[in-house]
Every structure is written in structure tokens, then in C-alpha cells.
Scaffold this motif. Structure first.
Motif, PDB file in Angstrom:
ATOM      1  N   GLU A   1     -19.399   9.170  11.273  1.00 53.41           N
ATOM      2  CA  GLU A   1     -19.160   9.303  12.785  1.00 53.41           C
ATOM      3  C   GLU A   1     -20.487   9.385  13.391  1.00 53.41           C
ATOM      4  O   GLU A   1     -20.227   8.838  14.621  1.00 53.41           O
ATOM      5  CB  GLU A   1     -18.737  10.810  12.680  1.00 53.41           C
TER       6      GLU A   1
ATOM      7  N   ASN B   1     -20.921   6.383  16.398  1.00 51.08           N
ATOM      8  CA  ASN B   1     -21.457   6.725  17.629  1.00 51.08           C
ATOM      9  C   ASN B   1     -22.662   6.095  18.052  1.00 51.08           C
ATOM     10  O   ASN B   1     -22.507   5.357  19.494  1.00 51.08           O
ATOM     11  CB  ASN B   1     -21.723   8.278  18.031  1.00 51.08           C
TER      12      ASN B   1
ATOM     13  N   LEU C   1     -12.188  11.719  15.409  1.00 48.11           N
ATOM     14  CA  LEU C   1     -13.050  12.450  14.809  1.00 48.11           C
ATOM     15  C   LEU C   1     -14.399  12.535  15.231  1.00 48.11           C
ATOM     16  O   LEU C   1     -14.560  11.532  16.213  1.00 48.11           O
ATOM     17  CB  LEU C   1     -13.361  11.877  13.202  1.00 48.11           C
ATOM     18  N   GLY C   2     -15.310  13.077  15.090  1.00 51.35           N
ATOM     19  CA  GLY C   2     -16.401  12.945  15.891  1.00 51.35           C
ATOM     20  C   GLY C   2     -17.627  13.693  15.525  1.00 51.35           C
ATOM     21  O   GLY C   2     -17.990  14.173  14.594  1.00 51.35           O
TER      22      GLY C   2
HETATM   23 MG    MG Z   1     -17.261   8.949  17.563  1.00 50.78          MG
END
Ligand code: MG
Ligand code: ADP
Length: 717
Positions: A64, A68, A151-152
């Protein structure tokens, strides 16, 4: 509400994650302080909740955070390409580092960065609008909503006791900011110094997640999830050995391939590129048979390369799987419900942003994109096979044995695949020649059609064990197929259903003259009483085998045919075999193996035994047979008279009379059986014939085999 949480399904922890996220966000609504805000949770500390629920999936935090960083990098590239960012792009490598002494993992990028407002908007309020949506739609369909949340970033808290974001936006004059949160409901947002554009995410790894401070663990996670990300990811430096020590070089240790083959044009790629990629994905596997490059952008986006593997063992099937990616980020190698079952046997990569990744597996099946994708892949696969078959039949035949399991599985499990595959599915005969279904039917139609108009496909499943039967069938001008695959019994059933007027019979399912029934052999002469005696004698001498039953029969098969043949009825044998692979058929599985032992009344040895028997026991049998004749006549009379009466008119006396007669008949029958058995017990040729037939069918072992050997030695003069 939410599905049960016990399952190990990929989606389950994610579903819970969203619930947690909603809780976080709802609380934030009451927050006004920019410098010290409240993310808000219902408990004092979010970690126990997160960790407890997300245990099995902790490792995805790295995926994740790195993705990003990649997203932010792609954004700055896009801005530059559009002319909205005029500065130097410079080195865009995303850097991951581990500082074990200070329990820190750092992920740095030179992407767009964030302003204070953006941190507030994307980090603090991240799911704010989503939460309203959620509450609105939640009432209707919980599953549909889960998919709306990525999701993050917050997954970092699965492994961290504190997370810092140090970031500076690419925008002119942007102030660098530091966001910090220790997992208590408070976060901090302050101004800071940062020379470079971009973002550093600093994870202060929690004490019970120390495993992630091992370089080897991070290396393997990066390989698993980030191996094909589109921006270079450096994990430390490449090392070399110097003076007996491993030291860093100046060169970055780039862990990914930014342009994996599925992102490239098929026209630019050579066979060697596909093979190289395959070997990198599955280092232990044999080279694949064929591959398909998938590339669609309407009505859904999907790219990928699927390989037809050469499967050596079942272990290969379990170990090597199709990998599913979403924009080059690895998601899972469980593609169940995304591709049809039989295609899960393939290898390779599918990349599609249109597959909803964070919904429950059962929901996936109902998703219309997933359905389209599944249909598309099935069609692509069958088209490809069809193509190779048409254009390079020799090549196709050469690989058929390896493809067969996969194609048969598809034909059995997907009617639409059957319809496509029936034109290129092959049958192989015992001499290794291949035919399509149509070709084979044309070949055997004239010679192998029975009296009812069924075309009879003869087959063997073991060339060695069924050697004699195959040889006999070939001598008669029949063709024999070799069906030795795991799914062949099921395929035989399927073909019988799908192709009209078709019957499959194993070569040993009847004596050669009756394998394919013609009008002539149907009316073959009935056996005589004397011949029936021979059958009874054989029957009395067959060694007892566990869970095996024999029925002895005698017929005229011609002087040159074998004296004794053992056959096994096609139907029962097949039902038993199917019971091993299909549930609900256990009944057949428990039945004994039934064989027929067929004596050839034309054969000289059988004739000799018959003649000897008449000589030896004819006199003893005569009075018994005379009695029997009388008794049977009496029985017929009794039956006739009783049949005329109504049930309540039959007296006890009548019943007794009938029973006495029946008893007498069975007594006489036992007597004659015993006379025959006594003679048979001492007849060596008879035993020899039984044992040879058993031997030919691998049914002779133990004491019976030892006796056979001794007897055979005795008989050698
Ligand atoms: Mg993300
Ligand atoms: P998603 O990636 O699905 O949008 P995340 O929770 O992973 O959700 O991230 C939330 C948002 O935070 C991102 O959309 C992005 O705007 C911002 N963000 C996160 N990491 C970075 C980063 N490294 N650089 C710039 N922005 C980031």
C-alpha cells in the motif's frame, strides 16, 4: 451485515479494515483543530483492533505504501507531460530502506507531495465523503459498498506504533509539512524542512512486528508485491564481496521490472522474451507449451499473458498459479471465481483494474465485469488452441498429451468450452495416432457399428495389461483407442451423452465376438446341458478372491479363439471408477468387482474336459438327472395348479407340497454340483486354464499363484 470472519479469504480482513476506517472517519467530523486533530476512534488505541483483525494480511502495508509512492510519481510525470509541471523531474526512483537499530522503515518518493490542505483532505478526512456514501448505500447492499474503498495508507498502522509523513508538494513555494500519529486518536501536523519535492513515509515499527525489520523479509515482500511496478523501486544498494565481507556498491538495488512483458506490444516480443518471463515467474517449472497474450480495453481493461504449462506432478498444480495484478501491483495468486475453474490450471499473469479486489469472493462471481472477463479469457484460450490446431497440427499433436488434462477438464466443466473444443480435441489410438472426434468416427463407422446402429468405440487404458485383448481386437480389424488419462472415464461418459449413437467399450468388456454385437452373433446357438456342466465345473474351482465375484458362461467362439476369457462389464466397471471422482456414487464404490469367465465350447481343451467329464461322472450323474427331471415336471404341475387358485384358497398343505418339492430340487442340484466339483478338483487342465486366464488379468496371486507354479512344474515332462 459483514460476512463471517473465520474464513481465510483474501477479502475478509479488508472488509473489517473498512469498518475500522469508517469509525476513524466518523469521529473526525467533530474535529476543528488543524494543528492537533483527532482522527477519532471508539477505543482509546486503534492498534489492538487493527492488529487483531488484520493479522493474516499484515504484510500488505508495504504494498500500500509503495504503491502510493508510485501513484504520486506517476502523477508528477503526467503533470510534466501536460506542461503543468515545469521543473526538473530528476531521478524518480522510489526508495525503501530499513533501519533495524531504530526500528524504522522508510519509503521515499519524488512524486507530487502534499500540501497541508491535501494532507488534511486525503489523509485526515480520507474517507469522509465515502462514509456518507457508505451509510447511505449500506442499507441496500453492504458488499457493493466495500468495493468503493481502496486499501490504503492506514494499513501502515498494522505494523507501526507511529507513522510520520514528511512531504513537500511540487507546487511553487509549497511549505514542507510533517504529519505524525502514534495511533492514539490524536495526530499532529506541523511545518518542517524538506529540501526535495516528494514524500517520506516513516514507519516506526511496533515491537510485535519486528519481523518486518529483517532485510530479507522486506526484500521478499517487495519481490512478491512490487516486482512489476511501473516506477523503479530501490531497496538499498547492490552489494559485492570485498576482503571477505559483503559491502554496498554505488549501484541501486532495483527490485522491479518496470515494463513486464504484458505491458508491451506482442509485435515487439520474441518467443524468447515470453520464455524468459515464464522462467522468472516459475523457476521450478518446465518450459510452457504455448502462451496467449491478452490485451483488451473495451468493455473492460485487461492485459496479461497466459501460459499452457507442462504439468509433471500434481504438486506443480498447487504451487504454480496465475498471478493477478492491478496496474502492475500484485494482488493475489488466488484467481478462483475470476477465471473459470479449468483455466486456473494455466500459468501467467492477468492485470486488470476492472476486477473489484476488495469484495467477497462470492460477490465476485456475480460481478458483471468479472463475468465478461471470464468469458473473454475462455474464448481467447479456445481460439488460440483452435488456431494452433489448424495451423500446426503436428505441433498440436505433439503437445496433446500435456494439453489433454486441461482441455478435458474444460470440456467437462464448461458446456460452451466443449462446443468449441470438440473440433480440436483429439483421440489417440493404441499405436499413437491422433484423430479428431469426427475423423475417428468416420474411420470406424463401417466396421464398428452394432446391430442397434451404435458406433462402438473400443478402448484400452493400459496397453501392457490389456495386451491380449487389444491384439484380439486388432486381429478382427477393429481400432482401439488408448484412454489412459485421469479424466478419461468421465470423458467417455460425456462423449456418449454428447455424440448421438455412440457407445464406448473397453476391449475386455466382453469376448471378442460380442464386443460389437451383430445380428449374427445375437442368435448364436445355445449351450447344451453337457456344456453347462463344464461351466459348473469351472465355477466350482475358481480361487476365492476378496471382493471379487465371477460368473461363468460357456459359448461357441470358434476353434481358434482362446479357451477361457475373463471380461468385466463396461457399465459396472465404469460406475465404480466414476464413484472415485464423483460424489454421491459411493454405492457403486462398495460393490464387489464382477467378472465374467467365458469358456469357449469350440476349443479343443474345453471339449476334452467335457468328454472326460462325461466318461468319468456320466454314470453318477444319470440317476440324479433323472430324479431332477421328474422333480422339475412335478414342480411345474404344482405351480400350474396353484396359479389357478386365489391367494386365500391355497392351503397349508399346498404350500408344504411346493416347499418340499423345491427343497428336493435344490438337494439334487447340490448333489450334481458336488459330483462335478469332485471331478473338477482333480482335473489339472481345468485348473491350468482358470489360472492362466486369471494370470492374464493380473488376478492370480498368493496361494493360488504358488499352486499354479507347482502344478505347472509338475506338468513339464
Ligand atoms: Mg493507496
Ligand atoms: P488511495 O491510494 O486508494 O487513494 P490511500 O489511503 O492509499 O488511498 O491514500 C490516500 C491518499 O493520500 C492518496 O490518494 C494520495 O492523495 C495521498 N497520498 C498517500 N501517499 C502519498 C504519497 N506518497 N505522495 C503523495 N500523496 C500521497
Amino acid at each position: 451485515m459483514m460476512p463471517s470472519f473465520i474464513s481465510h479469504d483474501y477479502c475478509i480482513p479488508i472488509a473489517i479494515w473498512h469498518e475500522i476506517r469508517i469509525i476513524l472517519v466518523e469521529k473526525y467530523i467533530n474535529t476543528t483543530d488543524m494543528q492537533k486533530g483527532k482522527i477519532g476512534v471508539t477505543t482509546e488505541n486503534i492498534f489492538p483492533v487493527i492488529k487483531q483483525f488484520l493479522y493474516s494480511d499484515h504484510e500488505i502495508f508495504l504494498r500500500e505504501i509503495v504503491s502510493n509512492a508510485v501513484d504520486a510519481t506517476q502523477k508528477i510525470k503526467t503533470l510534466a507531460a501536460r506542461g503543468d509541471f515545469k521543473g526538473e523531474l530528476g531521478d524518480l526512483t522510489v526508495r525503501v530502506s530499513v533501519d533495524k537499530d531504530n526500528s524504522i522503515i522508510k519509503i521515499s518518493d519524488r512524486g507530487v507531495g502534499m500540501t497541508a490542505e491535501e494532507i488534511d483532505k486525503y489523509i485526515n478526512q480520507i474517507a469522509f465523503s465515502g462514509a456518507n456514501d457508505f451509510l447511505e448505500k449500506y442499507k441496500k447492499d453492504a458488499n457493493a459498498i466495500i468495493g468503493h474503498f481502496g486499501l490504503g495508507f492506514y494499513s501502515a498502522f498494522m505494523v507501526s506504533k507511529q507513522v510520520d509523513i514528511i512531504t513537500r508538494s511540487y507546487k511553487d513555494g509549497a511549505q514542507a509539512m510533517k504529519w505524525s500519529c502514534d495511533g492514539s486518536p490524536e495526530f499532529e501536523l506541523v511545518e518542517t524542512e524538506k529540501d526535495d519535492r516528494g514524500t517520506d513515509i516513516i514507519l516506526h515499527i511496533d515491537d510485535d512486528s519486528k519481523e518486518f525489520l529483517e532485510k530479507s523479509r522486506i526484500q521478499s515482500l517487495l519481490t512478491k508485491y512490487c516486482r512489476f511496478l511501473p516506477v523503479p523501486i530501490a531497496f538499498g544498494k547492490k552489494t559485492e564481496w570485498k576482503d571477505g565481507k559483503e559491502v554496498d556498491t554505488a549501484e541501486d538495488n532495483i527490485i522491479n521490472d518496470t515494463t513486464p512483458i504484458w505491458t508491451r506490444k506482442p509485435s515487439e516480443l520474441k518467443d524468447e522474451d515470453y520464455l524468459k518471463f515464464y522462467r522468472a515467474l516459475y523457476p521450478m517449472a518446465d518450459d510452457p507449451l504455448f502462451w496467449i497474450h491478452l490485451n483488451v480495453d473495451y468493455p473492460f481493461t485487461l492485459t496479461g499473458v497466459l501460459y499452457f504449462p507442462k504439468i509433471r506432478t500434481n504438486l506443480d498444480l498447487q504451487r504454480n498459479k496465475i498471478q493477478l495484478y492491478c496496474n502492475q501491483v500484485f494482488v493475489t495468486d488466488n484467481v478462483e471465481n475470476i477465471v473459470p475453474d479449468f483455466l486456473t490450471l494455466l500459468h501467467g499473469v492477468i492485470d486488470s483494474p476492472d476486477i473489484p479486489l476488495n469484495v467477497s469472493r462470492s460477490y465476485l462471481q456475480a460481478d458483471s465485469n468479472v463475468k465478461k472477463i471470464s468469458t473473454y479469457i475462455t474464448k481467447k484460450v479456445s481460439d488460440r488452441l483452435q488456431n494452433i490446431f489448424k495451423e500446426d497440427r503436428k505441433n498440436f499433436e505433439g503437445k496433446w498429451d500435456d494439453l489433454k488434462l486441461f482441455i478435458n477438464y474444460g470440456m467437462l466443466s464448461q458446456p460452451d468450452f466443449y462446443d468449441r473444443a470438440k473440433d480440436f480435441a483429439l483421440l489417440k489410438d493404441v499405436d499413437g495416432k491422433y484423430y479428431t472426434l469426427d475423423e475417428y468416427r468416420t474411420l470406424i463407422k463401417d466396421n464398428q457399428t452394432d446391430k442397434d446402429g451404435n458406433v462402438v468405440y473400443l478402448y484400452a487404458n493400459d496397453k501392457e495389461k490389456q495386451y491380449t485383448y487389444i491384439a484380439n481386437a486388432k486381429a478382427k480389424g477393429y481400432s482401439v483407442l488408448l484412454l489412459d488419462g485421469q479424466l478419461d472415464t468421465a470423458m467417455v461418459n460425456l462423449y456418449e451423452q454428447k455424440i448421438e449413437k455412440t457407445r464406448f467399450s473397453r476391449v475386455d468388456s466382453d469376448s471378442i465376438d460380442r464386443l460389437i454385437m451383430s445380428k449374427d452373433n445375437e442368435n448364436a446357438a445355445k449351450s447344451t446341458a453337457e456344456e453347462q456342466n463344464v461351466a459348473d465345473m469351472f465355477s466350482s474351482q475358481i480361487p476365492k478372491l476378496p471382493n471379487v465375484v465371477f460368473h461363468v458362461d460357456i459359448r461357441a467362439a470358434g476353434e481358434n479363439a482362446a479357451p477361457v476369457v475373463i471380461t468385466q462389464s463396461e457399465y459396472m466397471r465404469r460406475m465404480k471408477e466414476l464413484s472415485h471422482i464423483e460424489s454421491g456414487m459411493q454405492f457403486y464404490g462398495q460393490m464387489p468387482d464382477e467378472y465374467a469367465m467365458i469358456l469357449n465350447s469350440d476349443h479343443r481343451l474345453i471339449k476334452e474336459i467335457k468328454d472326460e467329464a462325461i466318461k468319468a461322472v456320466g454314470d453318477a450323474l444319470a440317476p440324479v438327472d433323472a430324479d431332477l427331471k421328474g422333480l422339475e415336471a412335478r414342480m411345474a404341475a404344482i405351480r400350474q395348479s396353484q396359479e389357478k387358485k386365489k391367494a386365500d384358497e391355497i392351503t397349508d398343505e399346498d404350500r408344504k407340497q411346493r416347499k418340499d418339492c423345491e427343497d428336493e430340487i435344490s438337494k439334487r442340484r447340490e448333489e450334481r454340483k458336488k459330483i462335478l466339483a469332485d471331478f473338477a478338483a482333480g482335473n489339472k487342465p481345468l485348473h491350468q486354464l482358470i489360472d492362466l486366464a486369471l494370470l492374464e488379468n493380473h488376478l492370480l496371486s498368493g496361494e493360488a499363484l504358488a499352486k499354479f507354479v507347482t502344478r505347472s512344474i509338475d506338468m513339464i515332462k
